[in-house]
Design a protein around this motif. Structure first.
Motif, PDB file in Angstrom:
ATOM      1  N   ILE A  21       0.845  -1.205   0.000  1.00  0.00           N
ATOM      2  CA  ILE A  21       0.000   0.000   0.000  1.00  0.00           C
ATOM      3  C   ILE A  21       0.874   1.247   0.000  1.00  0.00           C
ATOM      4  CG2 ILE A  21      -1.625   1.377   1.363  1.00  0.00           C
ATOM      5  CD1 ILE A  21      -2.742  -1.371   2.409  1.00  0.00           C
ATOM      6  N   THR A  22       1.820   1.292   0.928  1.00  0.00           N
ATOM      7  CA  THR A  22       2.682   2.467   1.064  1.00  0.00           C
ATOM      8  C   THR A  22       3.524   2.693  -0.188  1.00  0.00           C
ATOM      9  OG1 THR A  22       2.777   1.992   3.432  1.00  0.00           O
ATOM     10  CG2 THR A  22       4.319   3.611   2.606  1.00  0.00           C
ATOM     11  N   ALA A  23       4.076   1.621  -0.733  1.00  0.00           N
ATOM     12  CA  ALA A  23       4.890   1.735  -1.947  1.00  0.00           C
ATOM     13  C   ALA A  23       4.056   2.248  -3.111  1.00  0.00           C
ATOM     14  CB  ALA A  23       5.527   0.392  -2.290  1.00  0.00           C
ATOM     15  N   THR A  24       2.834   1.776  -3.222  1.00  0.00           N
ATOM     16  CA  THR A  24       1.948   2.224  -4.298  1.00  0.00           C
ATOM     17  C   THR A  24       1.605   3.701  -4.129  1.00  0.00           C
ATOM     18  OG1 THR A  24       1.023   0.008  -4.554  1.00  0.00           O
ATOM     19  CG2 THR A  24      -0.280   1.831  -5.432  1.00  0.00           C
ATOM     20  N   LEU A  39      -7.212   1.708  -5.784  1.00  0.00           N
ATOM     21  CA  LEU A  39      -6.125   1.137  -4.988  1.00  0.00           C
ATOM     22  C   LEU A  39      -6.371  -0.352  -4.768  1.00  0.00           C
ATOM     23  CD1 LEU A  39      -3.501   1.653  -3.434  1.00  0.00           C
ATOM     24  CD2 LEU A  39      -4.902   2.222  -1.434  1.00  0.00           C
ATOM     25  N   GLN A  40      -7.597  -0.706  -4.472  1.00  0.00           N
ATOM     26  CA  GLN A  40      -7.970  -2.112  -4.286  1.00  0.00           C
ATOM     27  C   GLN A  40      -7.668  -2.917  -5.544  1.00  0.00           C
ATOM     28  OE1 GLN A  40     -12.135  -2.697  -3.449  1.00  0.00           O
ATOM     29  NE2 GLN A  40     -11.970  -4.896  -3.721  1.00  0.00           N
ATOM     30  N   LEU A  43      -3.843  -3.361  -6.133  1.00  0.00           N
ATOM     31  CA  LEU A  43      -3.200  -4.257  -5.177  1.00  0.00           C
ATOM     32  C   LEU A  43      -3.829  -5.643  -5.127  1.00  0.00           C
ATOM     33  CD1 LEU A  43      -2.693  -1.710  -2.273  1.00  0.00           C
ATOM     34  CD2 LEU A  43      -1.013  -2.461  -3.970  1.00  0.00           C
ATOM     35  N   ASP A  44      -4.964  -5.809  -5.819  1.00  0.00           N
ATOM     36  CA  ASP A  44      -5.686  -7.077  -5.828  1.00  0.00           C
ATOM     37  C   ASP A  44      -5.971  -7.553  -4.404  1.00  0.00           C
ATOM     38  OD1 ASP A  44      -6.981  -9.239  -7.036  1.00  0.00           O
ATOM     39  OD2 ASP A  44      -5.164 -10.470  -7.040  1.00  0.00           O
ATOM     40  N   MET A  45      -6.572  -6.643  -3.630  1.00  0.00           N
ATOM     41  CA  MET A  45      -6.919  -6.945  -2.240  1.00  0.00           C
ATOM     42  C   MET A  45      -8.433  -6.879  -2.073  1.00  0.00           C
ATOM     43  SD  MET A  45      -3.997  -4.707  -0.244  1.00  0.00           S
ATOM     44  CE  MET A  45      -4.352  -5.347   1.386  1.00  0.00           C
ATOM     45  N   THR A  46      -8.936  -7.618  -1.092  1.00  0.00           N
ATOM     46  CA  THR A  46     -10.367  -7.531  -0.788  1.00  0.00           C
ATOM     47  C   THR A  46     -10.623  -6.200  -0.077  1.00  0.00           C
ATOM     48  OG1 THR A  46     -10.168  -8.542   1.402  1.00  0.00           O
ATOM     49  CG2 THR A  46     -10.510 -10.042  -0.478  1.00  0.00           C
ATOM     50  N   PRO A  47     -11.857  -5.694  -0.152  1.00  0.00           N
ATOM     51  CA  PRO A  47     -12.153  -4.430   0.537  1.00  0.00           C
ATOM     52  C   PRO A  47     -11.869  -4.496   2.040  1.00  0.00           C
ATOM     53  CG  PRO A  47     -13.953  -5.021  -0.938  1.00  0.00           C
ATOM     54  CD  PRO A  47     -13.001  -6.186  -0.920  1.00  0.00           C
ATOM     55  N   LEU A  54      -5.305  -0.162   5.876  1.00  0.00           N
ATOM     56  CA  LEU A  54      -5.361   1.300   5.801  1.00  0.00           C
ATOM     57  C   LEU A  54      -5.599   1.899   7.180  1.00  0.00           C
ATOM     58  CD1 LEU A  54      -7.348   1.972   2.512  1.00  0.00           C
ATOM     59  CD2 LEU A  54      -4.950   2.543   2.983  1.00  0.00           C
ATOM     60  N   ARG A  55      -6.416   1.231   7.996  1.00  0.00           N
ATOM     61  CA  ARG A  55      -6.680   1.733   9.352  1.00  0.00           C
ATOM     62  C   ARG A  55      -5.394   1.797  10.169  1.00  0.00           C
ATOM     63  NH1 ARG A  55     -10.974   3.988  11.968  1.00  0.00           N
ATOM     64  NH2 ARG A  55     -12.027   2.917  10.306  1.00  0.00           N
ATOM     65  N   LYS A  56      -4.549   0.764  10.071  1.00  0.00           N
ATOM     66  CA  LYS A  56      -3.272   0.768  10.799  1.00  0.00           C
ATOM     67  C   LYS A  56      -2.364   1.892  10.296  1.00  0.00           C
ATOM     68  CE  LYS A  56      -3.054  -3.955  12.408  1.00  0.00           C
ATOM     69  NZ  LYS A  56      -3.131  -3.735  13.819  1.00  0.00           N
TER      70      LYS A  56
END
Length: 103
Positions: A21-24, A39-40, A43-47, A54-56
């Motif tokens: 996430i950060t690199a993107t 972004l999802q 990164l091919d990530m689930t919501p 992202l919360r962290k």
């Protein structure tokens, strides 16, 4: 959150998903932002997984999550903060040091 020691990897960024996430986000020009769905997709990530990471990052003040409306449609934008960009640069410098390169 206190800054990490020189050469130490930031545990907030170090998790594989948060590093992606950060690199993107770091590839975006300063001040730019990206929509949550884009972004999802990148990164091919689930919501749910993306939201959790992202919360962290948001709790560490590395990302800004901005919820707006375009007409009646809610849109969530994600941006790397100045502190987040600095933390990512420090992380990559620390990684280079660990790998034997110069910082």
């Amino acid at each position: 959150m206190s800054p990490t020691q020189q050469g130490e990897l930031d545990p907030v960024i170090h998790a594989a998903a948060r590093l992606k996430i950060t690199a993107t986000l770091a590839t975006l020009p300063v001040g730019d932002r990206i929509t949550f769905p884009r972004l999802q997709e990148l990164l091919d990530m689930t919501p749910g997984n993306l939201s959790t990471h992202l919360r962290k990052l948001e709790d560490a003040e590395y990302v800004l999550v901005d919820k707006e409306h375009q007409g009646r449609t809610p849109v969530t934008y994600i941006a790397l903060t100045k502190a987040g960009r600095r933390a990512f640069e420090d992380y990559t410098d620390a990684l280079r040091q660990l790998l034997g390169g110069t910082a």
